[in-house]
Every structure is written in C-alpha cells, then in structure tokens.
Design an enzyme around this catalytic site. Structure first.
Site, PDB file in Angstrom:
ATOM      1  CG  HIS A 160      85.372  61.634  52.470  1.00 32.66           C
ATOM      2  ND1 HIS A 160      85.594  61.888  53.808  1.00 32.66           N
ATOM      3  CD2 HIS A 160      85.007  60.334  52.404  1.00 32.66           C
ATOM      4  CE1 HIS A 160      85.372  60.795  54.514  1.00 32.66           C
ATOM      5  NE2 HIS A 160      85.029  59.829  53.689  1.00 32.66           N
ATOM      6  CG  ASP A 200      84.316  65.228  55.455  1.00 31.61           C
ATOM      7  OD1 ASP A 200      84.577  64.607  54.394  1.00 31.61           O
ATOM      8  OD2 ASP A 200      83.238  65.118  56.053  1.00 31.61           O
ATOM      9  CG  ASP A 239      85.829  57.136  56.695  1.00 29.28           C
ATOM     10  OD1 ASP A 239      85.821  57.550  55.527  1.00 29.28           O
ATOM     11  OD2 ASP A 239      84.795  56.962  57.367  1.00 29.28           O
ATOM     12  CD  GLU A 276      81.453  60.217  52.982  1.00 31.88           C
ATOM     13  OE1 GLU A 276      80.847  59.170  52.716  1.00 31.88           O
ATOM     14  OE2 GLU A 276      81.990  60.428  54.103  1.00 31.88           O
ATOM     15  CD  GLU A 277      82.945  60.581  57.468  1.00 32.37           C
ATOM     16  OE1 GLU A 277      81.820  60.085  57.686  1.00 32.37           O
ATOM     17  OE2 GLU A 277      83.957  59.888  57.278  1.00 32.37           O
ATOM     18  CG  ASP A 297      84.842  56.800  51.689  1.00 35.00           C
ATOM     19  OD1 ASP A 297      85.496  56.722  52.742  1.00 35.00           O
ATOM     20  OD2 ASP A 297      83.738  57.363  51.618  1.00 35.00           O
ATOM     21  CG  HIS A 308      82.755  57.334  61.577  1.00 40.94           C
ATOM     22  ND1 HIS A 308      81.465  57.677  61.232  1.00 40.94           N
ATOM     23  CD2 HIS A 308      83.474  57.453  60.431  1.00 40.94           C
ATOM     24  CE1 HIS A 308      81.419  57.983  59.952  1.00 40.94           C
ATOM     25  NE2 HIS A 308      82.630  57.843  59.444  1.00 40.94           N
TER      26      HIS A 308
END
Length: 408
Positions: free
Chosen positions: A76, A78, A139, A173-174, A196, A378
């Site tokens: 992903h 994003d 990520d 995805e997030e 991922d 994150h």
C-alpha cells in the site's frame, strides 16, 4: 536503482490517507506516488502498468516458463495519519552500534534501546531512522520498494524462471479502505502476498476477527434541583455499561491470541452519550461471544431503565484469514522455505490487527503477509535497515523461484 535509493525516494513523497474523508482515494496526494510508480513500472518493461481513478496501480509480468502459478504482489502507498508524513527527513546510520539513537537533540527525542530492545539485533547493520518529527513511511513504502526491486531484478535477469506476476499498489490501507475499490475482476491469481510491515522473515497468516460497535445511551435531563426520581444521567449509565464488560479484556492487559474490547471514543451529556468500541478476537466463537456480551448488556440496561435507554449497533469489519488459509498451508510452507533459503528464521506470530490480505482472502484471493524489515510503525520512532530490505527482496525472489512446487 539500488533498493535503498528507491526507498529514500518514496518516503519523501507525502501520501497520508485521511480517515475523515468519504472519497476514494481519501487524499489526492496519494496519486503523486502512484503516478511515479506507473512511470517506473513502464521503464522496467511492465507495459500494461496504469493507475485507475481510485488510485490503484496495476501491472503484470508474463510468465517465462510453464508450470508456475500466477502470483500477486501487493503493497500500500498511503501512510498512517497518526503522525505527520510530510517532509520526511530520513537519516542513515551505517554500522549501528547498538546504543540509543538521538533523533533530535534539541527536543530530546531519542530512540531508546531500553524501550525498543529489538534494536540490539540490528548491531552492525545500516539503520534508517526519522528526525523525530514525522513517521518514516516504511509502512508500507518498504513493501513497494521491495516489489519494485524484484521487478527490476527480473527485468535485468531474463533467465530467471517464474510464472505470471500481478502487481497492485493500493491506497487507503491505513484507514481500512485498501480493498474497497480493488479490481477483483482482472486481478486473477492463484494466490498473492501483501508485503507490508514486520521484521524480515515475518510470515503472517492469522489475524483478528474484528467488529466495530456504537453504543448510544439516551438519558433524561431534568433540572438537578428537582431531578429526584426523574433524571437518568446518560454519562453514568454509560459508565455502568462499560463496567459490565469483562474488565481484564482490554488492549492493555492482552497479547498474542487474547482478544479484547477497546473503548476508543466517548462523548456525552446528561441527555445522550455515545461510546465507540472495537471488538477483536482470533477465535470466531469467542468473537461471537464478545459481541453477544454487548447485546446482553443492552437488554439489561433497557430492563433496568426503559426500552429506549440503550442502543447497540455492531458491524463486522474483517475476519481471520486463517479460517481460509488453513486449507492452503502449502502456500505458507512455500514462504517458510523461501525465508529459510534467505538464511532467515521464519517469524510466525498472530497479527493483533488486520490486513488487506484478510479482506482479499475472503474475497477469493488467498493472501498472507510477508515482513519488510521495519519496526515501530505509525510513529516518530519508526526504523528499518538496508539489510532488512535486501533480505525481504531475497525472500520474494525465492518464492517466485520455488513456486513451481505448488500445483493450483
């Protein structure tokens, strides 16, 4: 292009998704990376590469040998909205010494070994960290980098035997929307892998069953001076509702296969209070029991006060991919062998969350997840190593090489 150069290029492109948006994609800035990836894919011979209106990047590489399955590779674009992904300034630390890393001396932002002991396993490697003010974006730009590096390797080594490869880079995805507009019609493969997150060598094929729950408490607001026998304070009833849930079953007390109920938002007045929970468990029977607990408490509250006092709305979000994958464990065996052949010890632990792969699996694309070499996603303490990226690339190539063993 070296994998590290590719990675550093990608993380400097802002792609934060927006949880408050109802559009697809949730943020137009994701097109900035998507368009670059399409151009790079075409340079590497993926002539059918394109980006659709929903910001999904697709492409394919034809098989150069018979007898191999068609494999999908997915990552992903994003990054999380939990912390800024704008103006990312990655820093490379060669030959990491195993000590604390000062990210920002002036603001005392330090990546501490005492808080993140896995850093000790990175001694001697080339560490990539943030400046302490943004996330890094490994990520999942590490996953994109690794897939692109695999494509470049195949482009430069045409004698490497492989089956057909389908590629997809997804948005959002997030925020749990990574498969909302996925082109299932054309993405026809025997199985796929999301690339991922997680340490290199990670193989994820068990995740939570998940649901969201909105609890509404309706109270009766009367002037407090004359409230006796009439007032029903919805805030107090909401506290009562929460107290009737199992007190131990919260994220702070659970790990591995232990499920939880998580109250992640509450707001209210005397007249009305709203509570928002997420419900998680790997075991479907326990998951269903947790949901029933909410409904039982609703009934109790309504009997105690009145029928309109409590309303519970539960919506399932995703399910444990293992319930499908348990009948296709040859795919996991392939990933395990590929990992060992890269001189890595396979790391298999249950995901205490969900992945695009879980949703894809239940839509008909069997899709476990492979690690990318990073950690602390994150947040400002996110990091990855060049060695982790390179090993993850090797694992993917090993899977492609050895996939002929799987008969689909």
């Amino acid at each position: 292009m070296k994998a590290i150069d590719r990675f550093l290029k990608y993380v400097k492109i802002e792609t934060t998704s927006n949880p408050d948006s109802s559009s697809h994609p949730s943020s137009d800035i994701q097109f900035n990376l998507g368009n670059i990836l399409v151009a790079e894919l075409k340079e590497l011979g993926v002539n059918d590469a394109y980006i659709d209106n929903y910001c999904y990047v697709y492409g394919s590489i034809e098989a150069n040998c018979d007898g191999y399955p068609t494999i999908g590779l997915i990552a992903h674009m994003d990054t999380s909205f939990d912390i800024s992904g704008k103006d990312v300034k990655p820093r490379i630390i060669p030959n990491y010494d195993g000590l604390d890393v000062i990210l920002d001396k002036e603001n005392n932002i330090i990546l501490k070994v005492s808080e993140f002991p896995d850093l000790k396993s990175r001694i001697g490697q080339t560490l990539i960290v943030t400046d302490g003010h943004t996330l890094l974006g490994a990520d999942d730009k590490a996953g994109i980098c690794e897939i692109m590096s695999v494509i470049e390797y195949l482009h430069n080594n045409p004698s490497f035997k492989h089956g057909k490869i389908l590629i997809c880079f997804t948005p959002d995805e997030e925020i749990g929307e990574g498969t909302s507009c996925f082109n299932f019609k054309d993405f026809k493969c025997d199985f796929a892998f999301t690339i991922d997150g997680g340490k290199e060598g990670s193989i994820d094929y068990e995740n939570f069953n998940a649901a969201s729950c909105h609890v509404t408490i309706n109270g009766v607001n009367i002037h407090p001076g004359s409230a006796k026998g009439h007032m029903v304070n919805s805030i107090l009833v909401a506290q009562e509702f929460n107290s009737l849930l199992p007190s131990f079953d919260i994220p702070a007390n659970t790990e591995m296969y232990e499920g939880f109920n998580h109250l992640n938002d509450i707001s209210g007045t005397v007249e009305k209070t709203d509570m928002y929970y997420i419900i998680r468990n790997h075991d479907m029977n326990k998951f269903n029991k947790q949901k029933q607990d909410f409904l039982n408490i609703q009934d109790f509250i309504n009997k105690k006060y009145s029928n309109n006092t409590c309303q519970v709305e539960i919506k399932d979000s995703y399910y444990n991919m293992y319930e499908v994958l348990k009948d296709h464990m040859e795919i996991i065996d392939l990933a395990i062998e590929a990992t060992k052949n890269a001189n890595l010890t396979p790391i298999i632990t249950p995901i205490r969350g969900g992945t695009d792969g879980a949703r894809l699996t239940y839509e008909g694309i069997i899709c476990p997840n492979l690690g990318t070499g990073g950690a602390n996603f994150h947040g400002r303490y996110e990091y990855i190593t060049i060695e982790g990226i390179e090993k993850s690339i090797e694992v993917i190539l090993n899977i492609l090489k050895d996939s002929k063993k799987i008969k689909r």
